[in-house]
Motif scaffolding. Sequence first.
Motif, PDB file in Angstrom:
ATOM      1  N   LYS A 109       0.882  -1.204   0.128  1.00  0.00           N
ATOM      2  CA  LYS A 109       0.088  -0.199  -0.095  1.00  0.00           C
ATOM      3  C   LYS A 109       1.072   1.197  -0.016  1.00  0.00           C
ATOM      4  O   LYS A 109       1.783   1.505   0.686  1.00  0.00           O
ATOM      5  CB  LYS A 109      -0.852  -0.087   1.216  1.00  0.00           C
ATOM      6  CG  LYS A 109      -2.024   1.102   1.187  1.00  0.00           C
ATOM      7  CD  LYS A 109      -2.988   0.798   2.186  1.00  0.00           C
ATOM      8  CE  LYS A 109      -4.482   2.004   2.069  1.00  0.00           C
ATOM      9  NZ  LYS A 109      -5.144   1.814   3.087  1.00  0.00           N
ATOM     10  N   LEU A 110       0.394   2.301  -0.847  1.00  0.00           N
ATOM     11  CA  LEU A 110       1.438   3.439  -1.160  1.00  0.00           C
ATOM     12  C   LEU A 110       0.346   4.784  -1.105  1.00  0.00           C
ATOM     13  O   LEU A 110      -0.785   4.551  -1.553  1.00  0.00           O
ATOM     14  CB  LEU A 110       2.325   3.248  -2.150  1.00  0.00           C
ATOM     15  CG  LEU A 110       3.077   2.289  -2.489  1.00  0.00           C
ATOM     16  CD1 LEU A 110       3.890   2.068  -3.817  1.00  0.00           C
ATOM     17  CD2 LEU A 110       4.354   2.435  -1.529  1.00  0.00           C
ATOM     18  N   LYS A 111       0.978   5.832  -0.755  1.00  0.00           N
ATOM     19  CA  LYS A 111       0.163   7.124  -1.086  1.00  0.00           C
ATOM     20  C   LYS A 111       0.930   7.507  -2.228  1.00  0.00           C
ATOM     21  O   LYS A 111       2.422   7.838  -2.332  1.00  0.00           O
ATOM     22  CB  LYS A 111       0.137   7.941   0.105  1.00  0.00           C
ATOM     23  CG  LYS A 111      -0.700   9.249  -0.102  1.00  0.00           C
ATOM     24  CD  LYS A 111      -1.018   9.989   1.211  1.00  0.00           C
ATOM     25  CE  LYS A 111      -2.367  10.840   1.059  1.00  0.00           C
ATOM     26  NZ  LYS A 111      -2.323  11.643   2.118  1.00  0.00           N
ATOM     27  N   ILE A 112       0.287   7.927  -3.426  1.00  0.00           N
ATOM     28  CA  ILE A 112       0.950   8.638  -4.493  1.00  0.00           C
ATOM     29  C   ILE A 112       0.447   9.881  -4.885  1.00  0.00           C
ATOM     30  O   ILE A 112      -0.730  10.542  -4.317  1.00  0.00           O
ATOM     31  CB  ILE A 112       0.628   7.910  -5.804  1.00  0.00           C
ATOM     32  CG1 ILE A 112      -0.821   7.627  -6.108  1.00  0.00           C
ATOM     33  CG2 ILE A 112       1.295   6.395  -5.412  1.00  0.00           C
ATOM     34  CD1 ILE A 112      -1.625   8.509  -6.919  1.00  0.00           C
ATOM     35  N   LYS A 113       0.991  10.731  -5.728  1.00  0.00           N
ATOM     36  CA  LYS A 113       0.713  12.056  -6.038  1.00  0.00           C
ATOM     37  C   LYS A 113       0.487  11.792  -7.683  1.00  0.00           C
ATOM     38  O   LYS A 113       1.485  11.371  -8.403  1.00  0.00           O
ATOM     39  CB  LYS A 113       1.659  13.209  -5.644  1.00  0.00           C
ATOM     40  CG  LYS A 113       1.090  14.429  -6.337  1.00  0.00           C
ATOM     41  CD  LYS A 113       1.930  15.762  -5.659  1.00  0.00           C
ATOM     42  CE  LYS A 113       3.299  15.680  -6.369  1.00  0.00           C
ATOM     43  NZ  LYS A 113       4.230  16.856  -5.938  1.00  0.00           N
ATOM     44  N   VAL A 114      -0.681  12.296  -8.340  1.00  0.00           N
ATOM     45  CA  VAL A 114      -0.511  12.562  -9.729  1.00  0.00           C
ATOM     46  C   VAL A 114       0.539  13.314 -10.445  1.00  0.00           C
ATOM     47  O   VAL A 114       0.175  14.529 -10.089  1.00  0.00           O
ATOM     48  CB  VAL A 114      -2.095  12.659 -10.342  1.00  0.00           C
ATOM     49  CG1 VAL A 114      -2.164  12.749 -11.732  1.00  0.00           C
ATOM     50  CG2 VAL A 114      -3.106  11.731  -9.518  1.00  0.00           C
ATOM     51  N   LYS A 115       1.275  12.602 -11.120  1.00  0.00           N
ATOM     52  CA  LYS A 115       2.328  13.652 -11.840  1.00  0.00           C
ATOM     53  C   LYS A 115       1.902  14.021 -13.139  1.00  0.00           C
ATOM     54  O   LYS A 115       2.148  15.346 -13.415  1.00  0.00           O
ATOM     55  CB  LYS A 115       3.743  12.649 -11.857  1.00  0.00           C
ATOM     56  CG  LYS A 115       4.718  13.638 -12.452  1.00  0.00           C
ATOM     57  CD  LYS A 115       6.152  12.570 -12.491  1.00  0.00           C
ATOM     58  CE  LYS A 115       7.192  13.379 -13.257  1.00  0.00           C
ATOM     59  NZ  LYS A 115       8.557  12.254 -13.371  1.00  0.00           N
ATOM     60  N   ASN A 116       1.520  13.199 -13.946  1.00  0.00           N
ATOM     61  CA  ASN A 116       1.172  13.785 -15.310  1.00  0.00           C
ATOM     62  C   ASN A 116       0.103  12.625 -15.810  1.00  0.00           C
ATOM     63  O   ASN A 116      -0.032  11.413 -15.328  1.00  0.00           O
ATOM     64  CB  ASN A 116       2.168  13.452 -16.316  1.00  0.00           C
ATOM     65  CG  ASN A 116       2.176  14.039 -17.635  1.00  0.00           C
ATOM     66  OD1 ASN A 116       1.181  15.217 -17.828  1.00  0.00           O
ATOM     67  ND2 ASN A 116       2.615  13.554 -18.316  1.00  0.00           N
ATOM     68  N   ALA A 117      -0.867  13.047 -16.749  1.00  0.00           N
ATOM     69  CA  ALA A 117      -1.689  12.121 -17.377  1.00  0.00           C
ATOM     70  C   ALA A 117      -1.897  12.840 -18.919  1.00  0.00           C
ATOM     71  O   ALA A 117      -1.977  13.904 -19.028  1.00  0.00           O
ATOM     72  CB  ALA A 117      -3.232  12.520 -16.593  1.00  0.00           C
ATOM     73  N   ASN A 118      -1.756  11.735 -19.760  1.00  0.00           N
ATOM     74  CA  ASN A 118      -1.643  12.210 -21.099  1.00  0.00           C
ATOM     75  C   ASN A 118      -2.581  11.401 -22.055  1.00  0.00           C
ATOM     76  O   ASN A 118      -2.558  10.124 -22.172  1.00  0.00           O
ATOM     77  CB  ASN A 118      -0.041  11.610 -21.669  1.00  0.00           C
ATOM     78  CG  ASN A 118       0.194  12.199 -22.977  1.00  0.00           C
ATOM     79  OD1 ASN A 118      -0.664  12.140 -24.100  1.00  0.00           O
ATOM     80  ND2 ASN A 118       1.428  13.063 -23.267  1.00  0.00           N
ATOM     81  N   LYS A 119      -3.596  11.852 -22.557  1.00  0.00           N
ATOM     82  CA  LYS A 119      -4.819  11.183 -23.225  1.00  0.00           C
ATOM     83  C   LYS A 119      -4.244  10.581 -24.500  1.00  0.00           C
ATOM     84  O   LYS A 119      -4.742   9.572 -24.779  1.00  0.00           O
ATOM     85  CB  LYS A 119      -5.891  12.335 -23.491  1.00  0.00           C
ATOM     86  CG  LYS A 119      -7.064  11.619 -24.190  1.00  0.00           C
ATOM     87  CD  LYS A 119      -8.055  12.712 -24.331  1.00  0.00           C
ATOM     88  CE  LYS A 119      -9.304  12.235 -25.145  1.00  0.00           C
ATOM     89  NZ  LYS A 119     -10.299  13.222 -25.481  1.00  0.00           N
ATOM     90  N   LYS A 120      -3.331  11.552 -25.320  1.00  0.00           N
ATOM     91  CA  LYS A 120      -2.788  10.833 -26.525  1.00  0.00           C
ATOM     92  C   LYS A 120      -2.090   9.626 -26.291  1.00  0.00           C
ATOM     93  O   LYS A 120      -2.255   8.697 -26.940  1.00  0.00           O
ATOM     94  CB  LYS A 120      -1.979  12.001 -27.236  1.00  0.00           C
ATOM     95  CG  LYS A 120      -1.441  11.351 -28.447  1.00  0.00           C
ATOM     96  CD  LYS A 120      -0.159  12.486 -28.807  1.00  0.00           C
ATOM     97  CE  LYS A 120       0.504  11.701 -29.890  1.00  0.00           C
ATOM     98  NZ  LYS A 120       1.828  12.505 -30.348  1.00  0.00           N
ATOM     99  N   LEU A 121      -1.234   9.567 -25.311  1.00  0.00           N
ATOM    100  CA  LEU A 121      -0.325   8.336 -24.933  1.00  0.00           C
ATOM    101  C   LEU A 121      -1.376   7.263 -24.186  1.00  0.00           C
ATOM    102  O   LEU A 121      -0.556   6.079 -23.948  1.00  0.00           O
ATOM    103  CB  LEU A 121       0.754   8.676 -24.266  1.00  0.00           C
ATOM    104  CG  LEU A 121       1.780   9.622 -24.960  1.00  0.00           C
ATOM    105  CD1 LEU A 121       3.261   9.977 -23.937  1.00  0.00           C
ATOM    106  CD2 LEU A 121       2.276   8.802 -26.058  1.00  0.00           C
ATOM    107  N   ARG A 122      -2.376   7.790 -23.692  1.00  0.00           N
ATOM    108  CA  ARG A 122      -3.349   6.972 -23.047  1.00  0.00           C
ATOM    109  C   ARG A 122      -2.417   6.252 -21.734  1.00  0.00           C
ATOM    110  O   ARG A 122      -2.454   5.216 -21.249  1.00  0.00           O
ATOM    111  CB  ARG A 122      -3.787   5.559 -23.642  1.00  0.00           C
ATOM    112  CG  ARG A 122      -4.405   6.242 -25.067  1.00  0.00           C
ATOM    113  CD  ARG A 122      -5.146   4.991 -26.048  1.00  0.00           C
ATOM    114  NE  ARG A 122      -5.246   5.583 -27.078  1.00  0.00           N
ATOM    115  CZ  ARG A 122      -5.379   4.923 -28.296  1.00  0.00           C
ATOM    116  NH1 ARG A 122      -5.083   3.723 -28.395  1.00  0.00           N
ATOM    117  NH2 ARG A 122      -5.691   5.600 -29.418  1.00  0.00           N
TER     118      ARG A 122
END
Length: 705
Positions: A682-695
């Motif tokens: 179990k880990l806590k994460i931060k969303v670093k990036n999201a790229n729709k084109k690369l899915r």
Amino acid sequence: MKEKIITVLKEQKKALSSIEIAQILQLNNIDDTKMLLKTLVEMENEHLILVNNNNSFSYLDPQIYLTGVVLINKKGFGFVRINNQQEEYYVGQKDLKDALDNDEVIFRLKKNNNLDKSKKIEAEIVKVIKRKTEYVVGVIRKNKENHQTLEILNVKLQQYCGLITNPEQYSENEIVKGFITNFNPKKNIIEVKVTEIIGNLNQPGVDILAVLYEFNIKTHFEPQVLEEANHVASFLAAPEELTRRRDLTKDIIVTIDGDDAKDLDDAISVIKTANNTYVLKVAIADVAHYVKENKMLDQEALSRGCSVYLIDRVVPMLPEKLSNGVCSLNPNEIRLVMCCEMEISREGKVLNSEIYEGYIKTKARLTYNNVNKFFNDQPGEISSEVQEMLKMARELYQVLARRKHSDGALDFDLDEPKFITNQSGKIEAIVPRERGEAEKLIESFMIRANETVAETIFWMDLPFIYRVHQQPKEKKLRDLYEQLSLLGLNIKGKLENIHAKDIQTILEKLKNYDNFKVLSALFLRSMEKARYSPVNDGHFGLASTCYTHFTSPIRRYPDLLVHRLLKQYLLHNQVGVKILEDTRKTVSFASEQSTICEQKAMDCEREVNKMKEAEYMEDKIGNHYWGIISGVTGFGIFVELENTIEGLVHIRDLKGDYYHFDERTLKLIGEHTRKEYFLGQKLKIKVKNANKKLRQIDFELVRGK
């Protein structure tokens, strides 16, 4: 001539020109030379010889040169697998030659100078036999010189630049489909002839439409197919047709489906007999009555294989006049059905059964939601007579569920995403899809009907299409048990003559572990893929000795074919030698075609989900979430959030140490600190990036627990 050419090429052990071959074979006249050239072309087409850039020929020794399918990763490398074999071989980017994803290729294994036995054997592509990727989908862009280029959207081809060979007045940001005319892997260039404009990049829904085009899934029907659909739909339950069928209109028969479903192809009825047994009727839309063999509708359905269900749409196998109209078991309307009627004991055994043509008028169009509310004693608007039938149906479901569990049927209990959208189609939330008792009840009844139909024809020893799921391979099980033991789980499982009950027992022992979902996914990945086959190999996952698909002919071609075969054998007794020979060929081809189409539909659905998940997370960059490690690789760890979304923490973002990947234990281990990252952690994460084109979604760690 072929044998002589092969002998020459074997003896010379080098590539020879046609002139050199002719000289060695002492061919002196024109006719013999013409025959040689013709034979060389035939041998090349049969993949017996290879022609190099100098038009010289070499022998493709089948002991050295193998045939398989290459699967290319979006990072540029790939794996090649011999057809129907488990072993796969790594192919580096420079060894792919001009192969694209899913191409059928000739390859050879490279000499293994690597002493690390845990690494895959490497291979190099020699020749592409059949190009599977003929089209690309992309966005029209303009470069610095104001020339139109194509930004390719196919995930595994985005490393290539698309050059348009027929530049016209395409608008920037238009999404188009194009035919690949040339491919230069050294310069990373794909030349494309644009064949169709799909829509504008910023137009709602075009993103999903583009993925459908990417997988070459038809999104519309040709006019002549629609015309035939309109024609057959006009013959709605003619009186003379009803007189020869069994009248089921007085039965309390209902459909139970999702809230938005329009193609209602199954209905159920349950009664209890004086002998304390149950009579289950599974009435299925009689699509075969309208879709005749080899007609345009049939050919279209076969080419599509199945309906494709995506977030915002259904791409139907059949035109809506049939799928949502005359074939759909809409409430209070006369509909033609194929019915599988079964008398079932209190122990869940089918005592006797009958399959026949009938017609129904369903009493209600129920949804999973309102049936689940009824089962949970919540108020609703279900009539009293339907409520009584549902009580008996629930009793029977519990009987069948106990029986299936006793048989050893597997339930991996993995979450699937449910996308909640607003009126404009924007995704407002992604949550795990819930499976209530109503969903499980219908699934249980459909499974029992599918088994009964399959068993009926199997014992008649006639050609048929089965849904098969073979037992897992010994190597995969050995690897699985080793991984579990390295995770600290002392699991002693069988490797040979394994039964579904053995896997079920292990899964139940692991049920209470916090990381059960991850462990269950490991088990699922060790299983073989279910497929269609003319040979009955049983269904391992369902613990069924005999299984088919009978219950969804509106959306699956195998079910439509099963209905046709049931009519052929049980109603018309068409079992002559010539007829059965033709049927056997039909079943064999349909099995292979339907398996391919099903896999394509699943791949398309997965890519659409990944794209929309990335889009959903684009405005959540910087947000913190809890998750568990669902995968460990040499380039990082995959973390799955509670809403089923998965993202990658790249190894370069694991701060404070240099991490090594242990392939045996599936762990990343710090070189100095010995800190470990492992499955289920179990880990806590931060969303670093999201790229729709690369899915693609990238995370970074906040802190571990």
